[in-house]
Structure formats: structure tokens, C-alpha cells
Design an enzyme around this catalytic site. Structure first.
Site, PDB file in Angstrom:
ATOM      1  N   SER A  16     -31.727  81.407  66.554  1.00 17.92           N
ATOM      2  CA  SER A  16     -32.362  81.151  65.252  1.00 17.92           C
ATOM      3  C   SER A  16     -33.742  81.797  65.199  1.00 17.92           C
ATOM      4  O   SER A  16     -34.326  81.907  64.133  1.00 17.92           O
ATOM      5  CB  SER A  16     -32.512  79.655  65.057  1.00 17.92           C
ATOM      6  OG  SER A  16     -33.381  79.142  66.057  1.00 17.92           O
ATOM      7  N   GLY A  48     -32.386  73.830  63.386  1.00 15.10           N
ATOM      8  CA  GLY A  48     -32.133  72.445  63.793  1.00 15.10           C
ATOM      9  C   GLY A  48     -32.245  71.430  62.680  1.00 15.10           C
ATOM     10  O   GLY A  48     -31.758  70.313  62.798  1.00 15.10           O
ATOM     11  N   CYS A  78     -28.522  79.729  71.578  1.00 14.10           N
ATOM     12  CA  CYS A  78     -29.054  78.696  70.686  1.00 14.10           C
ATOM     13  C   CYS A  78     -28.105  77.502  70.763  1.00 14.10           C
ATOM     14  O   CYS A  78     -26.919  77.632  70.426  1.00 14.10           O
ATOM     15  CB  CYS A  78     -29.095  79.270  69.266  1.00 14.10           C
ATOM     16  SG  CYS A  78     -29.649  78.116  68.008  1.00 14.10           S
ATOM     17  N   ASN A  79     -28.610  76.376  71.215  1.00 14.33           N
ATOM     18  CA  ASN A  79     -27.773  75.176  71.318  1.00 14.33           C
ATOM     19  C   ASN A  79     -27.269  74.746  69.943  1.00 14.33           C
ATOM     20  O   ASN A  79     -26.141  74.279  69.787  1.00 14.33           O
ATOM     21  CB  ASN A  79     -28.579  74.028  71.921  1.00 14.33           C
ATOM     22  CG  ASN A  79     -28.982  74.281  73.355  1.00 14.33           C
ATOM     23  OD1 ASN A  79     -28.321  73.828  74.270  1.00 14.33           O
ATOM     24  ND2 ASN A  79     -30.069  75.013  73.573  1.00 14.33           N
ATOM     25  N   THR A  80     -28.131  74.923  68.948  1.00 14.40           N
ATOM     26  CA  THR A  80     -27.807  74.476  67.594  1.00 14.40           C
ATOM     27  C   THR A  80     -26.678  75.326  67.008  1.00 14.40           C
ATOM     28  O   THR A  80     -25.697  74.792  66.477  1.00 14.40           O
ATOM     29  CB  THR A  80     -29.076  74.586  66.714  1.00 14.40           C
ATOM     30  OG1 THR A  80     -30.136  73.923  67.395  1.00 14.40           O
ATOM     31  CG2 THR A  80     -28.881  73.970  65.360  1.00 14.40           C
ATOM     32  N   CYS A 194     -32.889  72.928  73.845  1.00 15.31           N
ATOM     33  CA  CYS A 194     -33.147  73.911  72.782  1.00 15.31           C
ATOM     34  C   CYS A 194     -33.763  75.097  73.500  1.00 15.31           C
ATOM     35  O   CYS A 194     -34.653  74.923  74.353  1.00 15.31           O
ATOM     36  CB  CYS A 194     -34.111  73.329  71.756  1.00 15.31           C
ATOM     37  SG  CYS A 194     -34.792  74.567  70.634  1.00 15.31           S
ATOM     38  N   HIS A 196     -35.814  77.246  72.689  1.00 14.87           N
ATOM     39  CA  HIS A 196     -37.256  77.484  72.491  1.00 14.87           C
ATOM     40  C   HIS A 196     -38.084  76.719  73.536  1.00 14.87           C
ATOM     41  O   HIS A 196     -39.219  77.095  73.830  1.00 14.87           O
ATOM     42  CB  HIS A 196     -37.695  77.005  71.103  1.00 14.87           C
ATOM     43  CG  HIS A 196     -37.339  77.941  69.983  1.00 14.87           C
ATOM     44  ND1 HIS A 196     -36.045  78.161  69.578  1.00 14.87           N
ATOM     45  CD2 HIS A 196     -38.125  78.714  69.189  1.00 14.87           C
ATOM     46  CE1 HIS A 196     -36.044  79.028  68.564  1.00 14.87           C
ATOM     47  NE2 HIS A 196     -37.296  79.377  68.311  1.00 14.87           N
TER      48      HIS A 196
HETATM   49  N1  DGL Z   1     -33.315  77.643  69.739  1.00 16.09           N
HETATM   50  C1  DGL Z   1     -32.444  76.793  69.042  1.00 16.09           C
HETATM   51  C2  DGL Z   1     -31.627  75.894  69.957  1.00 16.09           C
HETATM   52  O1  DGL Z   1     -31.428  76.182  71.113  1.00 16.09           O
HETATM   53  C3  DGL Z   1     -32.883  76.007  67.860  1.00 16.09           C
HETATM   54  C4  DGL Z   1     -34.213  76.119  67.235  1.00 16.09           C
HETATM   55  C5  DGL Z   1     -34.163  75.858  65.763  1.00 16.09           C
HETATM   56  O2  DGL Z   1     -34.192  74.705  65.317  1.00 16.09           O
HETATM   57  O3  DGL Z   1     -34.060  76.856  65.053  1.00 16.09           O
HETATM   58  O4  DGL Z   1     -31.105  74.892  69.541  1.00 16.09           O
END
Ligand code: DGL
Length: 267
Positions: A16, A48, A78-80, A194, A196
Site C-alpha cells: 500500500s 488498513g 502487505c498483510n492487509t 504490518c 510498515h
Molecule cells: N503495509 C501494510 C500491511 O502490511 C498496510 C499499511 C496500510 O494500512 O496501508 O498491512
């Protein structure tokens, strides 16, 4: 299966925003001779706080773009995006590996904490979407009897990383508030669910202690990518370091500069 020539096609890595660079580092560490395109959708971050449908739409459009670029694999760093879209993408693109990432709760629970005399207390920091999606709920249910698992959404942290404000006084203050309950009643480990958040590890340590134990899914995703490429005969046979190309939906140069800085940062 792709021809040998096509094995030099890039691996597309998607997030993201710039957080997925924490995963790109692990991929590049394990498979340095592959070519990579990293695409950060910073203009639409954070994911998210979006609906599952919105994240699915954005992720599907990006996957289509990667296919047009001839990507030989897609890594959802990206986990989301993984929670919302991995299943759908795997059903759509059968010919290439689609690798996802999930909160590393399993290794955190199975870790040997020594003799605590109680269950380990594990803090899972992730986005609200990841924490409410089926993928995480399944892992949670699997391990809830073996550990005290605390889920903590941390949307502000994504914004600080996206704005290049890692380590700022403002971020430290926000984090201190968010983590105050776990200073009062400490946890044994933190799952950075996440992509980030690994960039905020030092800031988290300042609050929860230098010795805090962290788990994230980057290395697991890298191993899975290698395994999938190997099984399909798609690993690059190059003996020299591959190329990394950064792209971002933000039309200004800001996020591209930040991407390069984060790729070079120690985490
Ligand atoms: N980096 C993203 C993750 O691993 C999500 C960050 C977002 O909310 O955009 O979930």
C-alpha cells in the site's frame, strides 16, 4: 512453466506504500540475483482503514499491471492486501506464484520463552483490516489457548512511516500513548503484523525495552517465494546481482526518494 529466458523477468513486490520495502530487503537478501519491481501505492495508503472491497479493487488493478509488465511472480508485501486479496489473485493468475504475508503469530507463540510460569503475552500490531479478516482470525483461534494474544491496530504508525517521520518526537509521543498499557503490564514479544512497522522497531524498543523480542513475516515470505520459484523451475540462473526498480503511485518524487532511503536503512 516459463522458459529459461523468462526466468530473468522481474518479481513484482507490492505494498500500500513504502512499508513493503521491509519485505523487499528480505527477498533481496535471500535471492540477490533476481530482478525486482517494487510498487508502493502511497497515494492510496493507508489500506488498513479501507473496506475489504476497496483493497481488493486496488490490489487486483495492480496485479493486472504487473502481469502486463511480464512479472514472473507477485509478492504481496502487505498483510492487509494479502488478507483481502491473496485468495482471489491466486484463483485469477494460475501460472505465477502469488506470495502473501501474514502476522507471524505462529513463530511468536512457538518461541521458547524459558520458564515464564504462565503463558507468553504477545502483542500483535497490525492494521484494523488485517486484524478483522478471516486469515488472522484463523491463526488467532489456532493459538489462543497457547498464549495471551493482544491485538492492537496502529494506523498512525503507517502514516508516520509514509511521511518519512520515523523517529520523530511526534511519532515517539503517539507511540508512547499507544503502548503505555504494555509498559504498565509488559508483553513477552511483539508481532509486527504490518510491513510498515519494522521501520519503527527502534522507536518501539525505546518504549517497551531494548531487549523486546520481535517477529515479522518477511523472512517467511522470502523462503516461500524461493520455494515456489524453485518448484516451478522459475528461479533466475543469473550469477550477478539483479536490478531493483522502485515505482510509486505518488506522482511526486518524494516516495521514490523515501523508498531508496528505506531500502538502505538498517532494520
Ligand atoms: N503495509 C501494510 C500491511 O502490511 C498496510 C499499511 C496500510 O494500512 O496501508 O498491512
Amino acid at each position: 512453466m516459463l522458459s529459461e529466458h523468462n526466468n530473468h523477468q522481474p518479481i513484482a513486490v507490492f505494498d500500500s506504500g513504502v512499508g513493503g520495502i521491509s519485505v523487499l530487503k528480505a527477498l533481496h537478501h535471500l535471492l540477490p540475483n533476481e530482478n525486482y519491481i517494487f510498487f508502493g501505492d502511497s497515494q492510496n495508503a493507508p489500506y488498513g482503514e479501507k473496506t475489504t472491497e476497496e483493497v481488493r479493487r486496488l490490489t487486483s488493478a495492480r496485479a493486472q499491471y504487473f502481469m502486463e509488465k511480464g512479472a514472473k511472480a507477485i509478492v504481496l508485501a502487505c498483510n492487509t492486501a494479502t488478507s483481502a486479496s491473496a485468495k482471489l489473485l491466486r484463483a485469477t493468475y494460475l501460472d505465477i506464484p502469488i506470495i502473501g504475508i501474514e502476522p507471524a503469530l505462529k513463530p511468536a507463540v512457538l518461541h521458547d520463552y524459558g520458564d515464564l510460569g504462565r503463558q507468553p503475552r504477545i502483542l500483535v500490531m497490525a492494521t484494523a483490516l488485517t486484524l478483522r479478516e478471516e486469515k488472522f482470525l484463523r491463526i488467532y483461534q489456532q493459538y489462543q489457548d497457547k498464549a495471551e494474544i493482544i491485538s492492537l491496530p496502529a494506523p498512525h504508525l503507517v502514516r508516520y512511516v509514509e511521511s518519512g517521520l520515523i523517529g520523530s518526537a511526534e511519532m515517539q509521543q503517539d507511540l508512547s500513548q499507544l503502548l503505555a498499557p504494555y509498559v504498565a503490564h509488559p508483553v513477552d514479544s511483539v508481532v509486527l503484523g504490518c510491513t510498515h512497522f519494522p521501520f519503527a522497531k527502534n522507536d518501539i524498543k525505546k518504549i517497551l525495552g531494548e531487549d523486546m523480542l520481535f517477529f515479522d513475516g518477511a523472512e517467511g515470505a522470502a523462503r516461500e517465494l524461493k520455494n515456489q520459484l524453485n518448484l516451478r523451475g522459475m528461479l533466475s540462473d543469473s550469477t550477478t546481482p539483479g536490478q531493483i526498480t522502485f515505482e510509486n503511485s505518488d506522482p511526486s518524487a518524494e516516495h521514490l526518494i523515501l523508498s531508496q532511503q528505506l531500502f538502505e536503512a538498517q532494520i
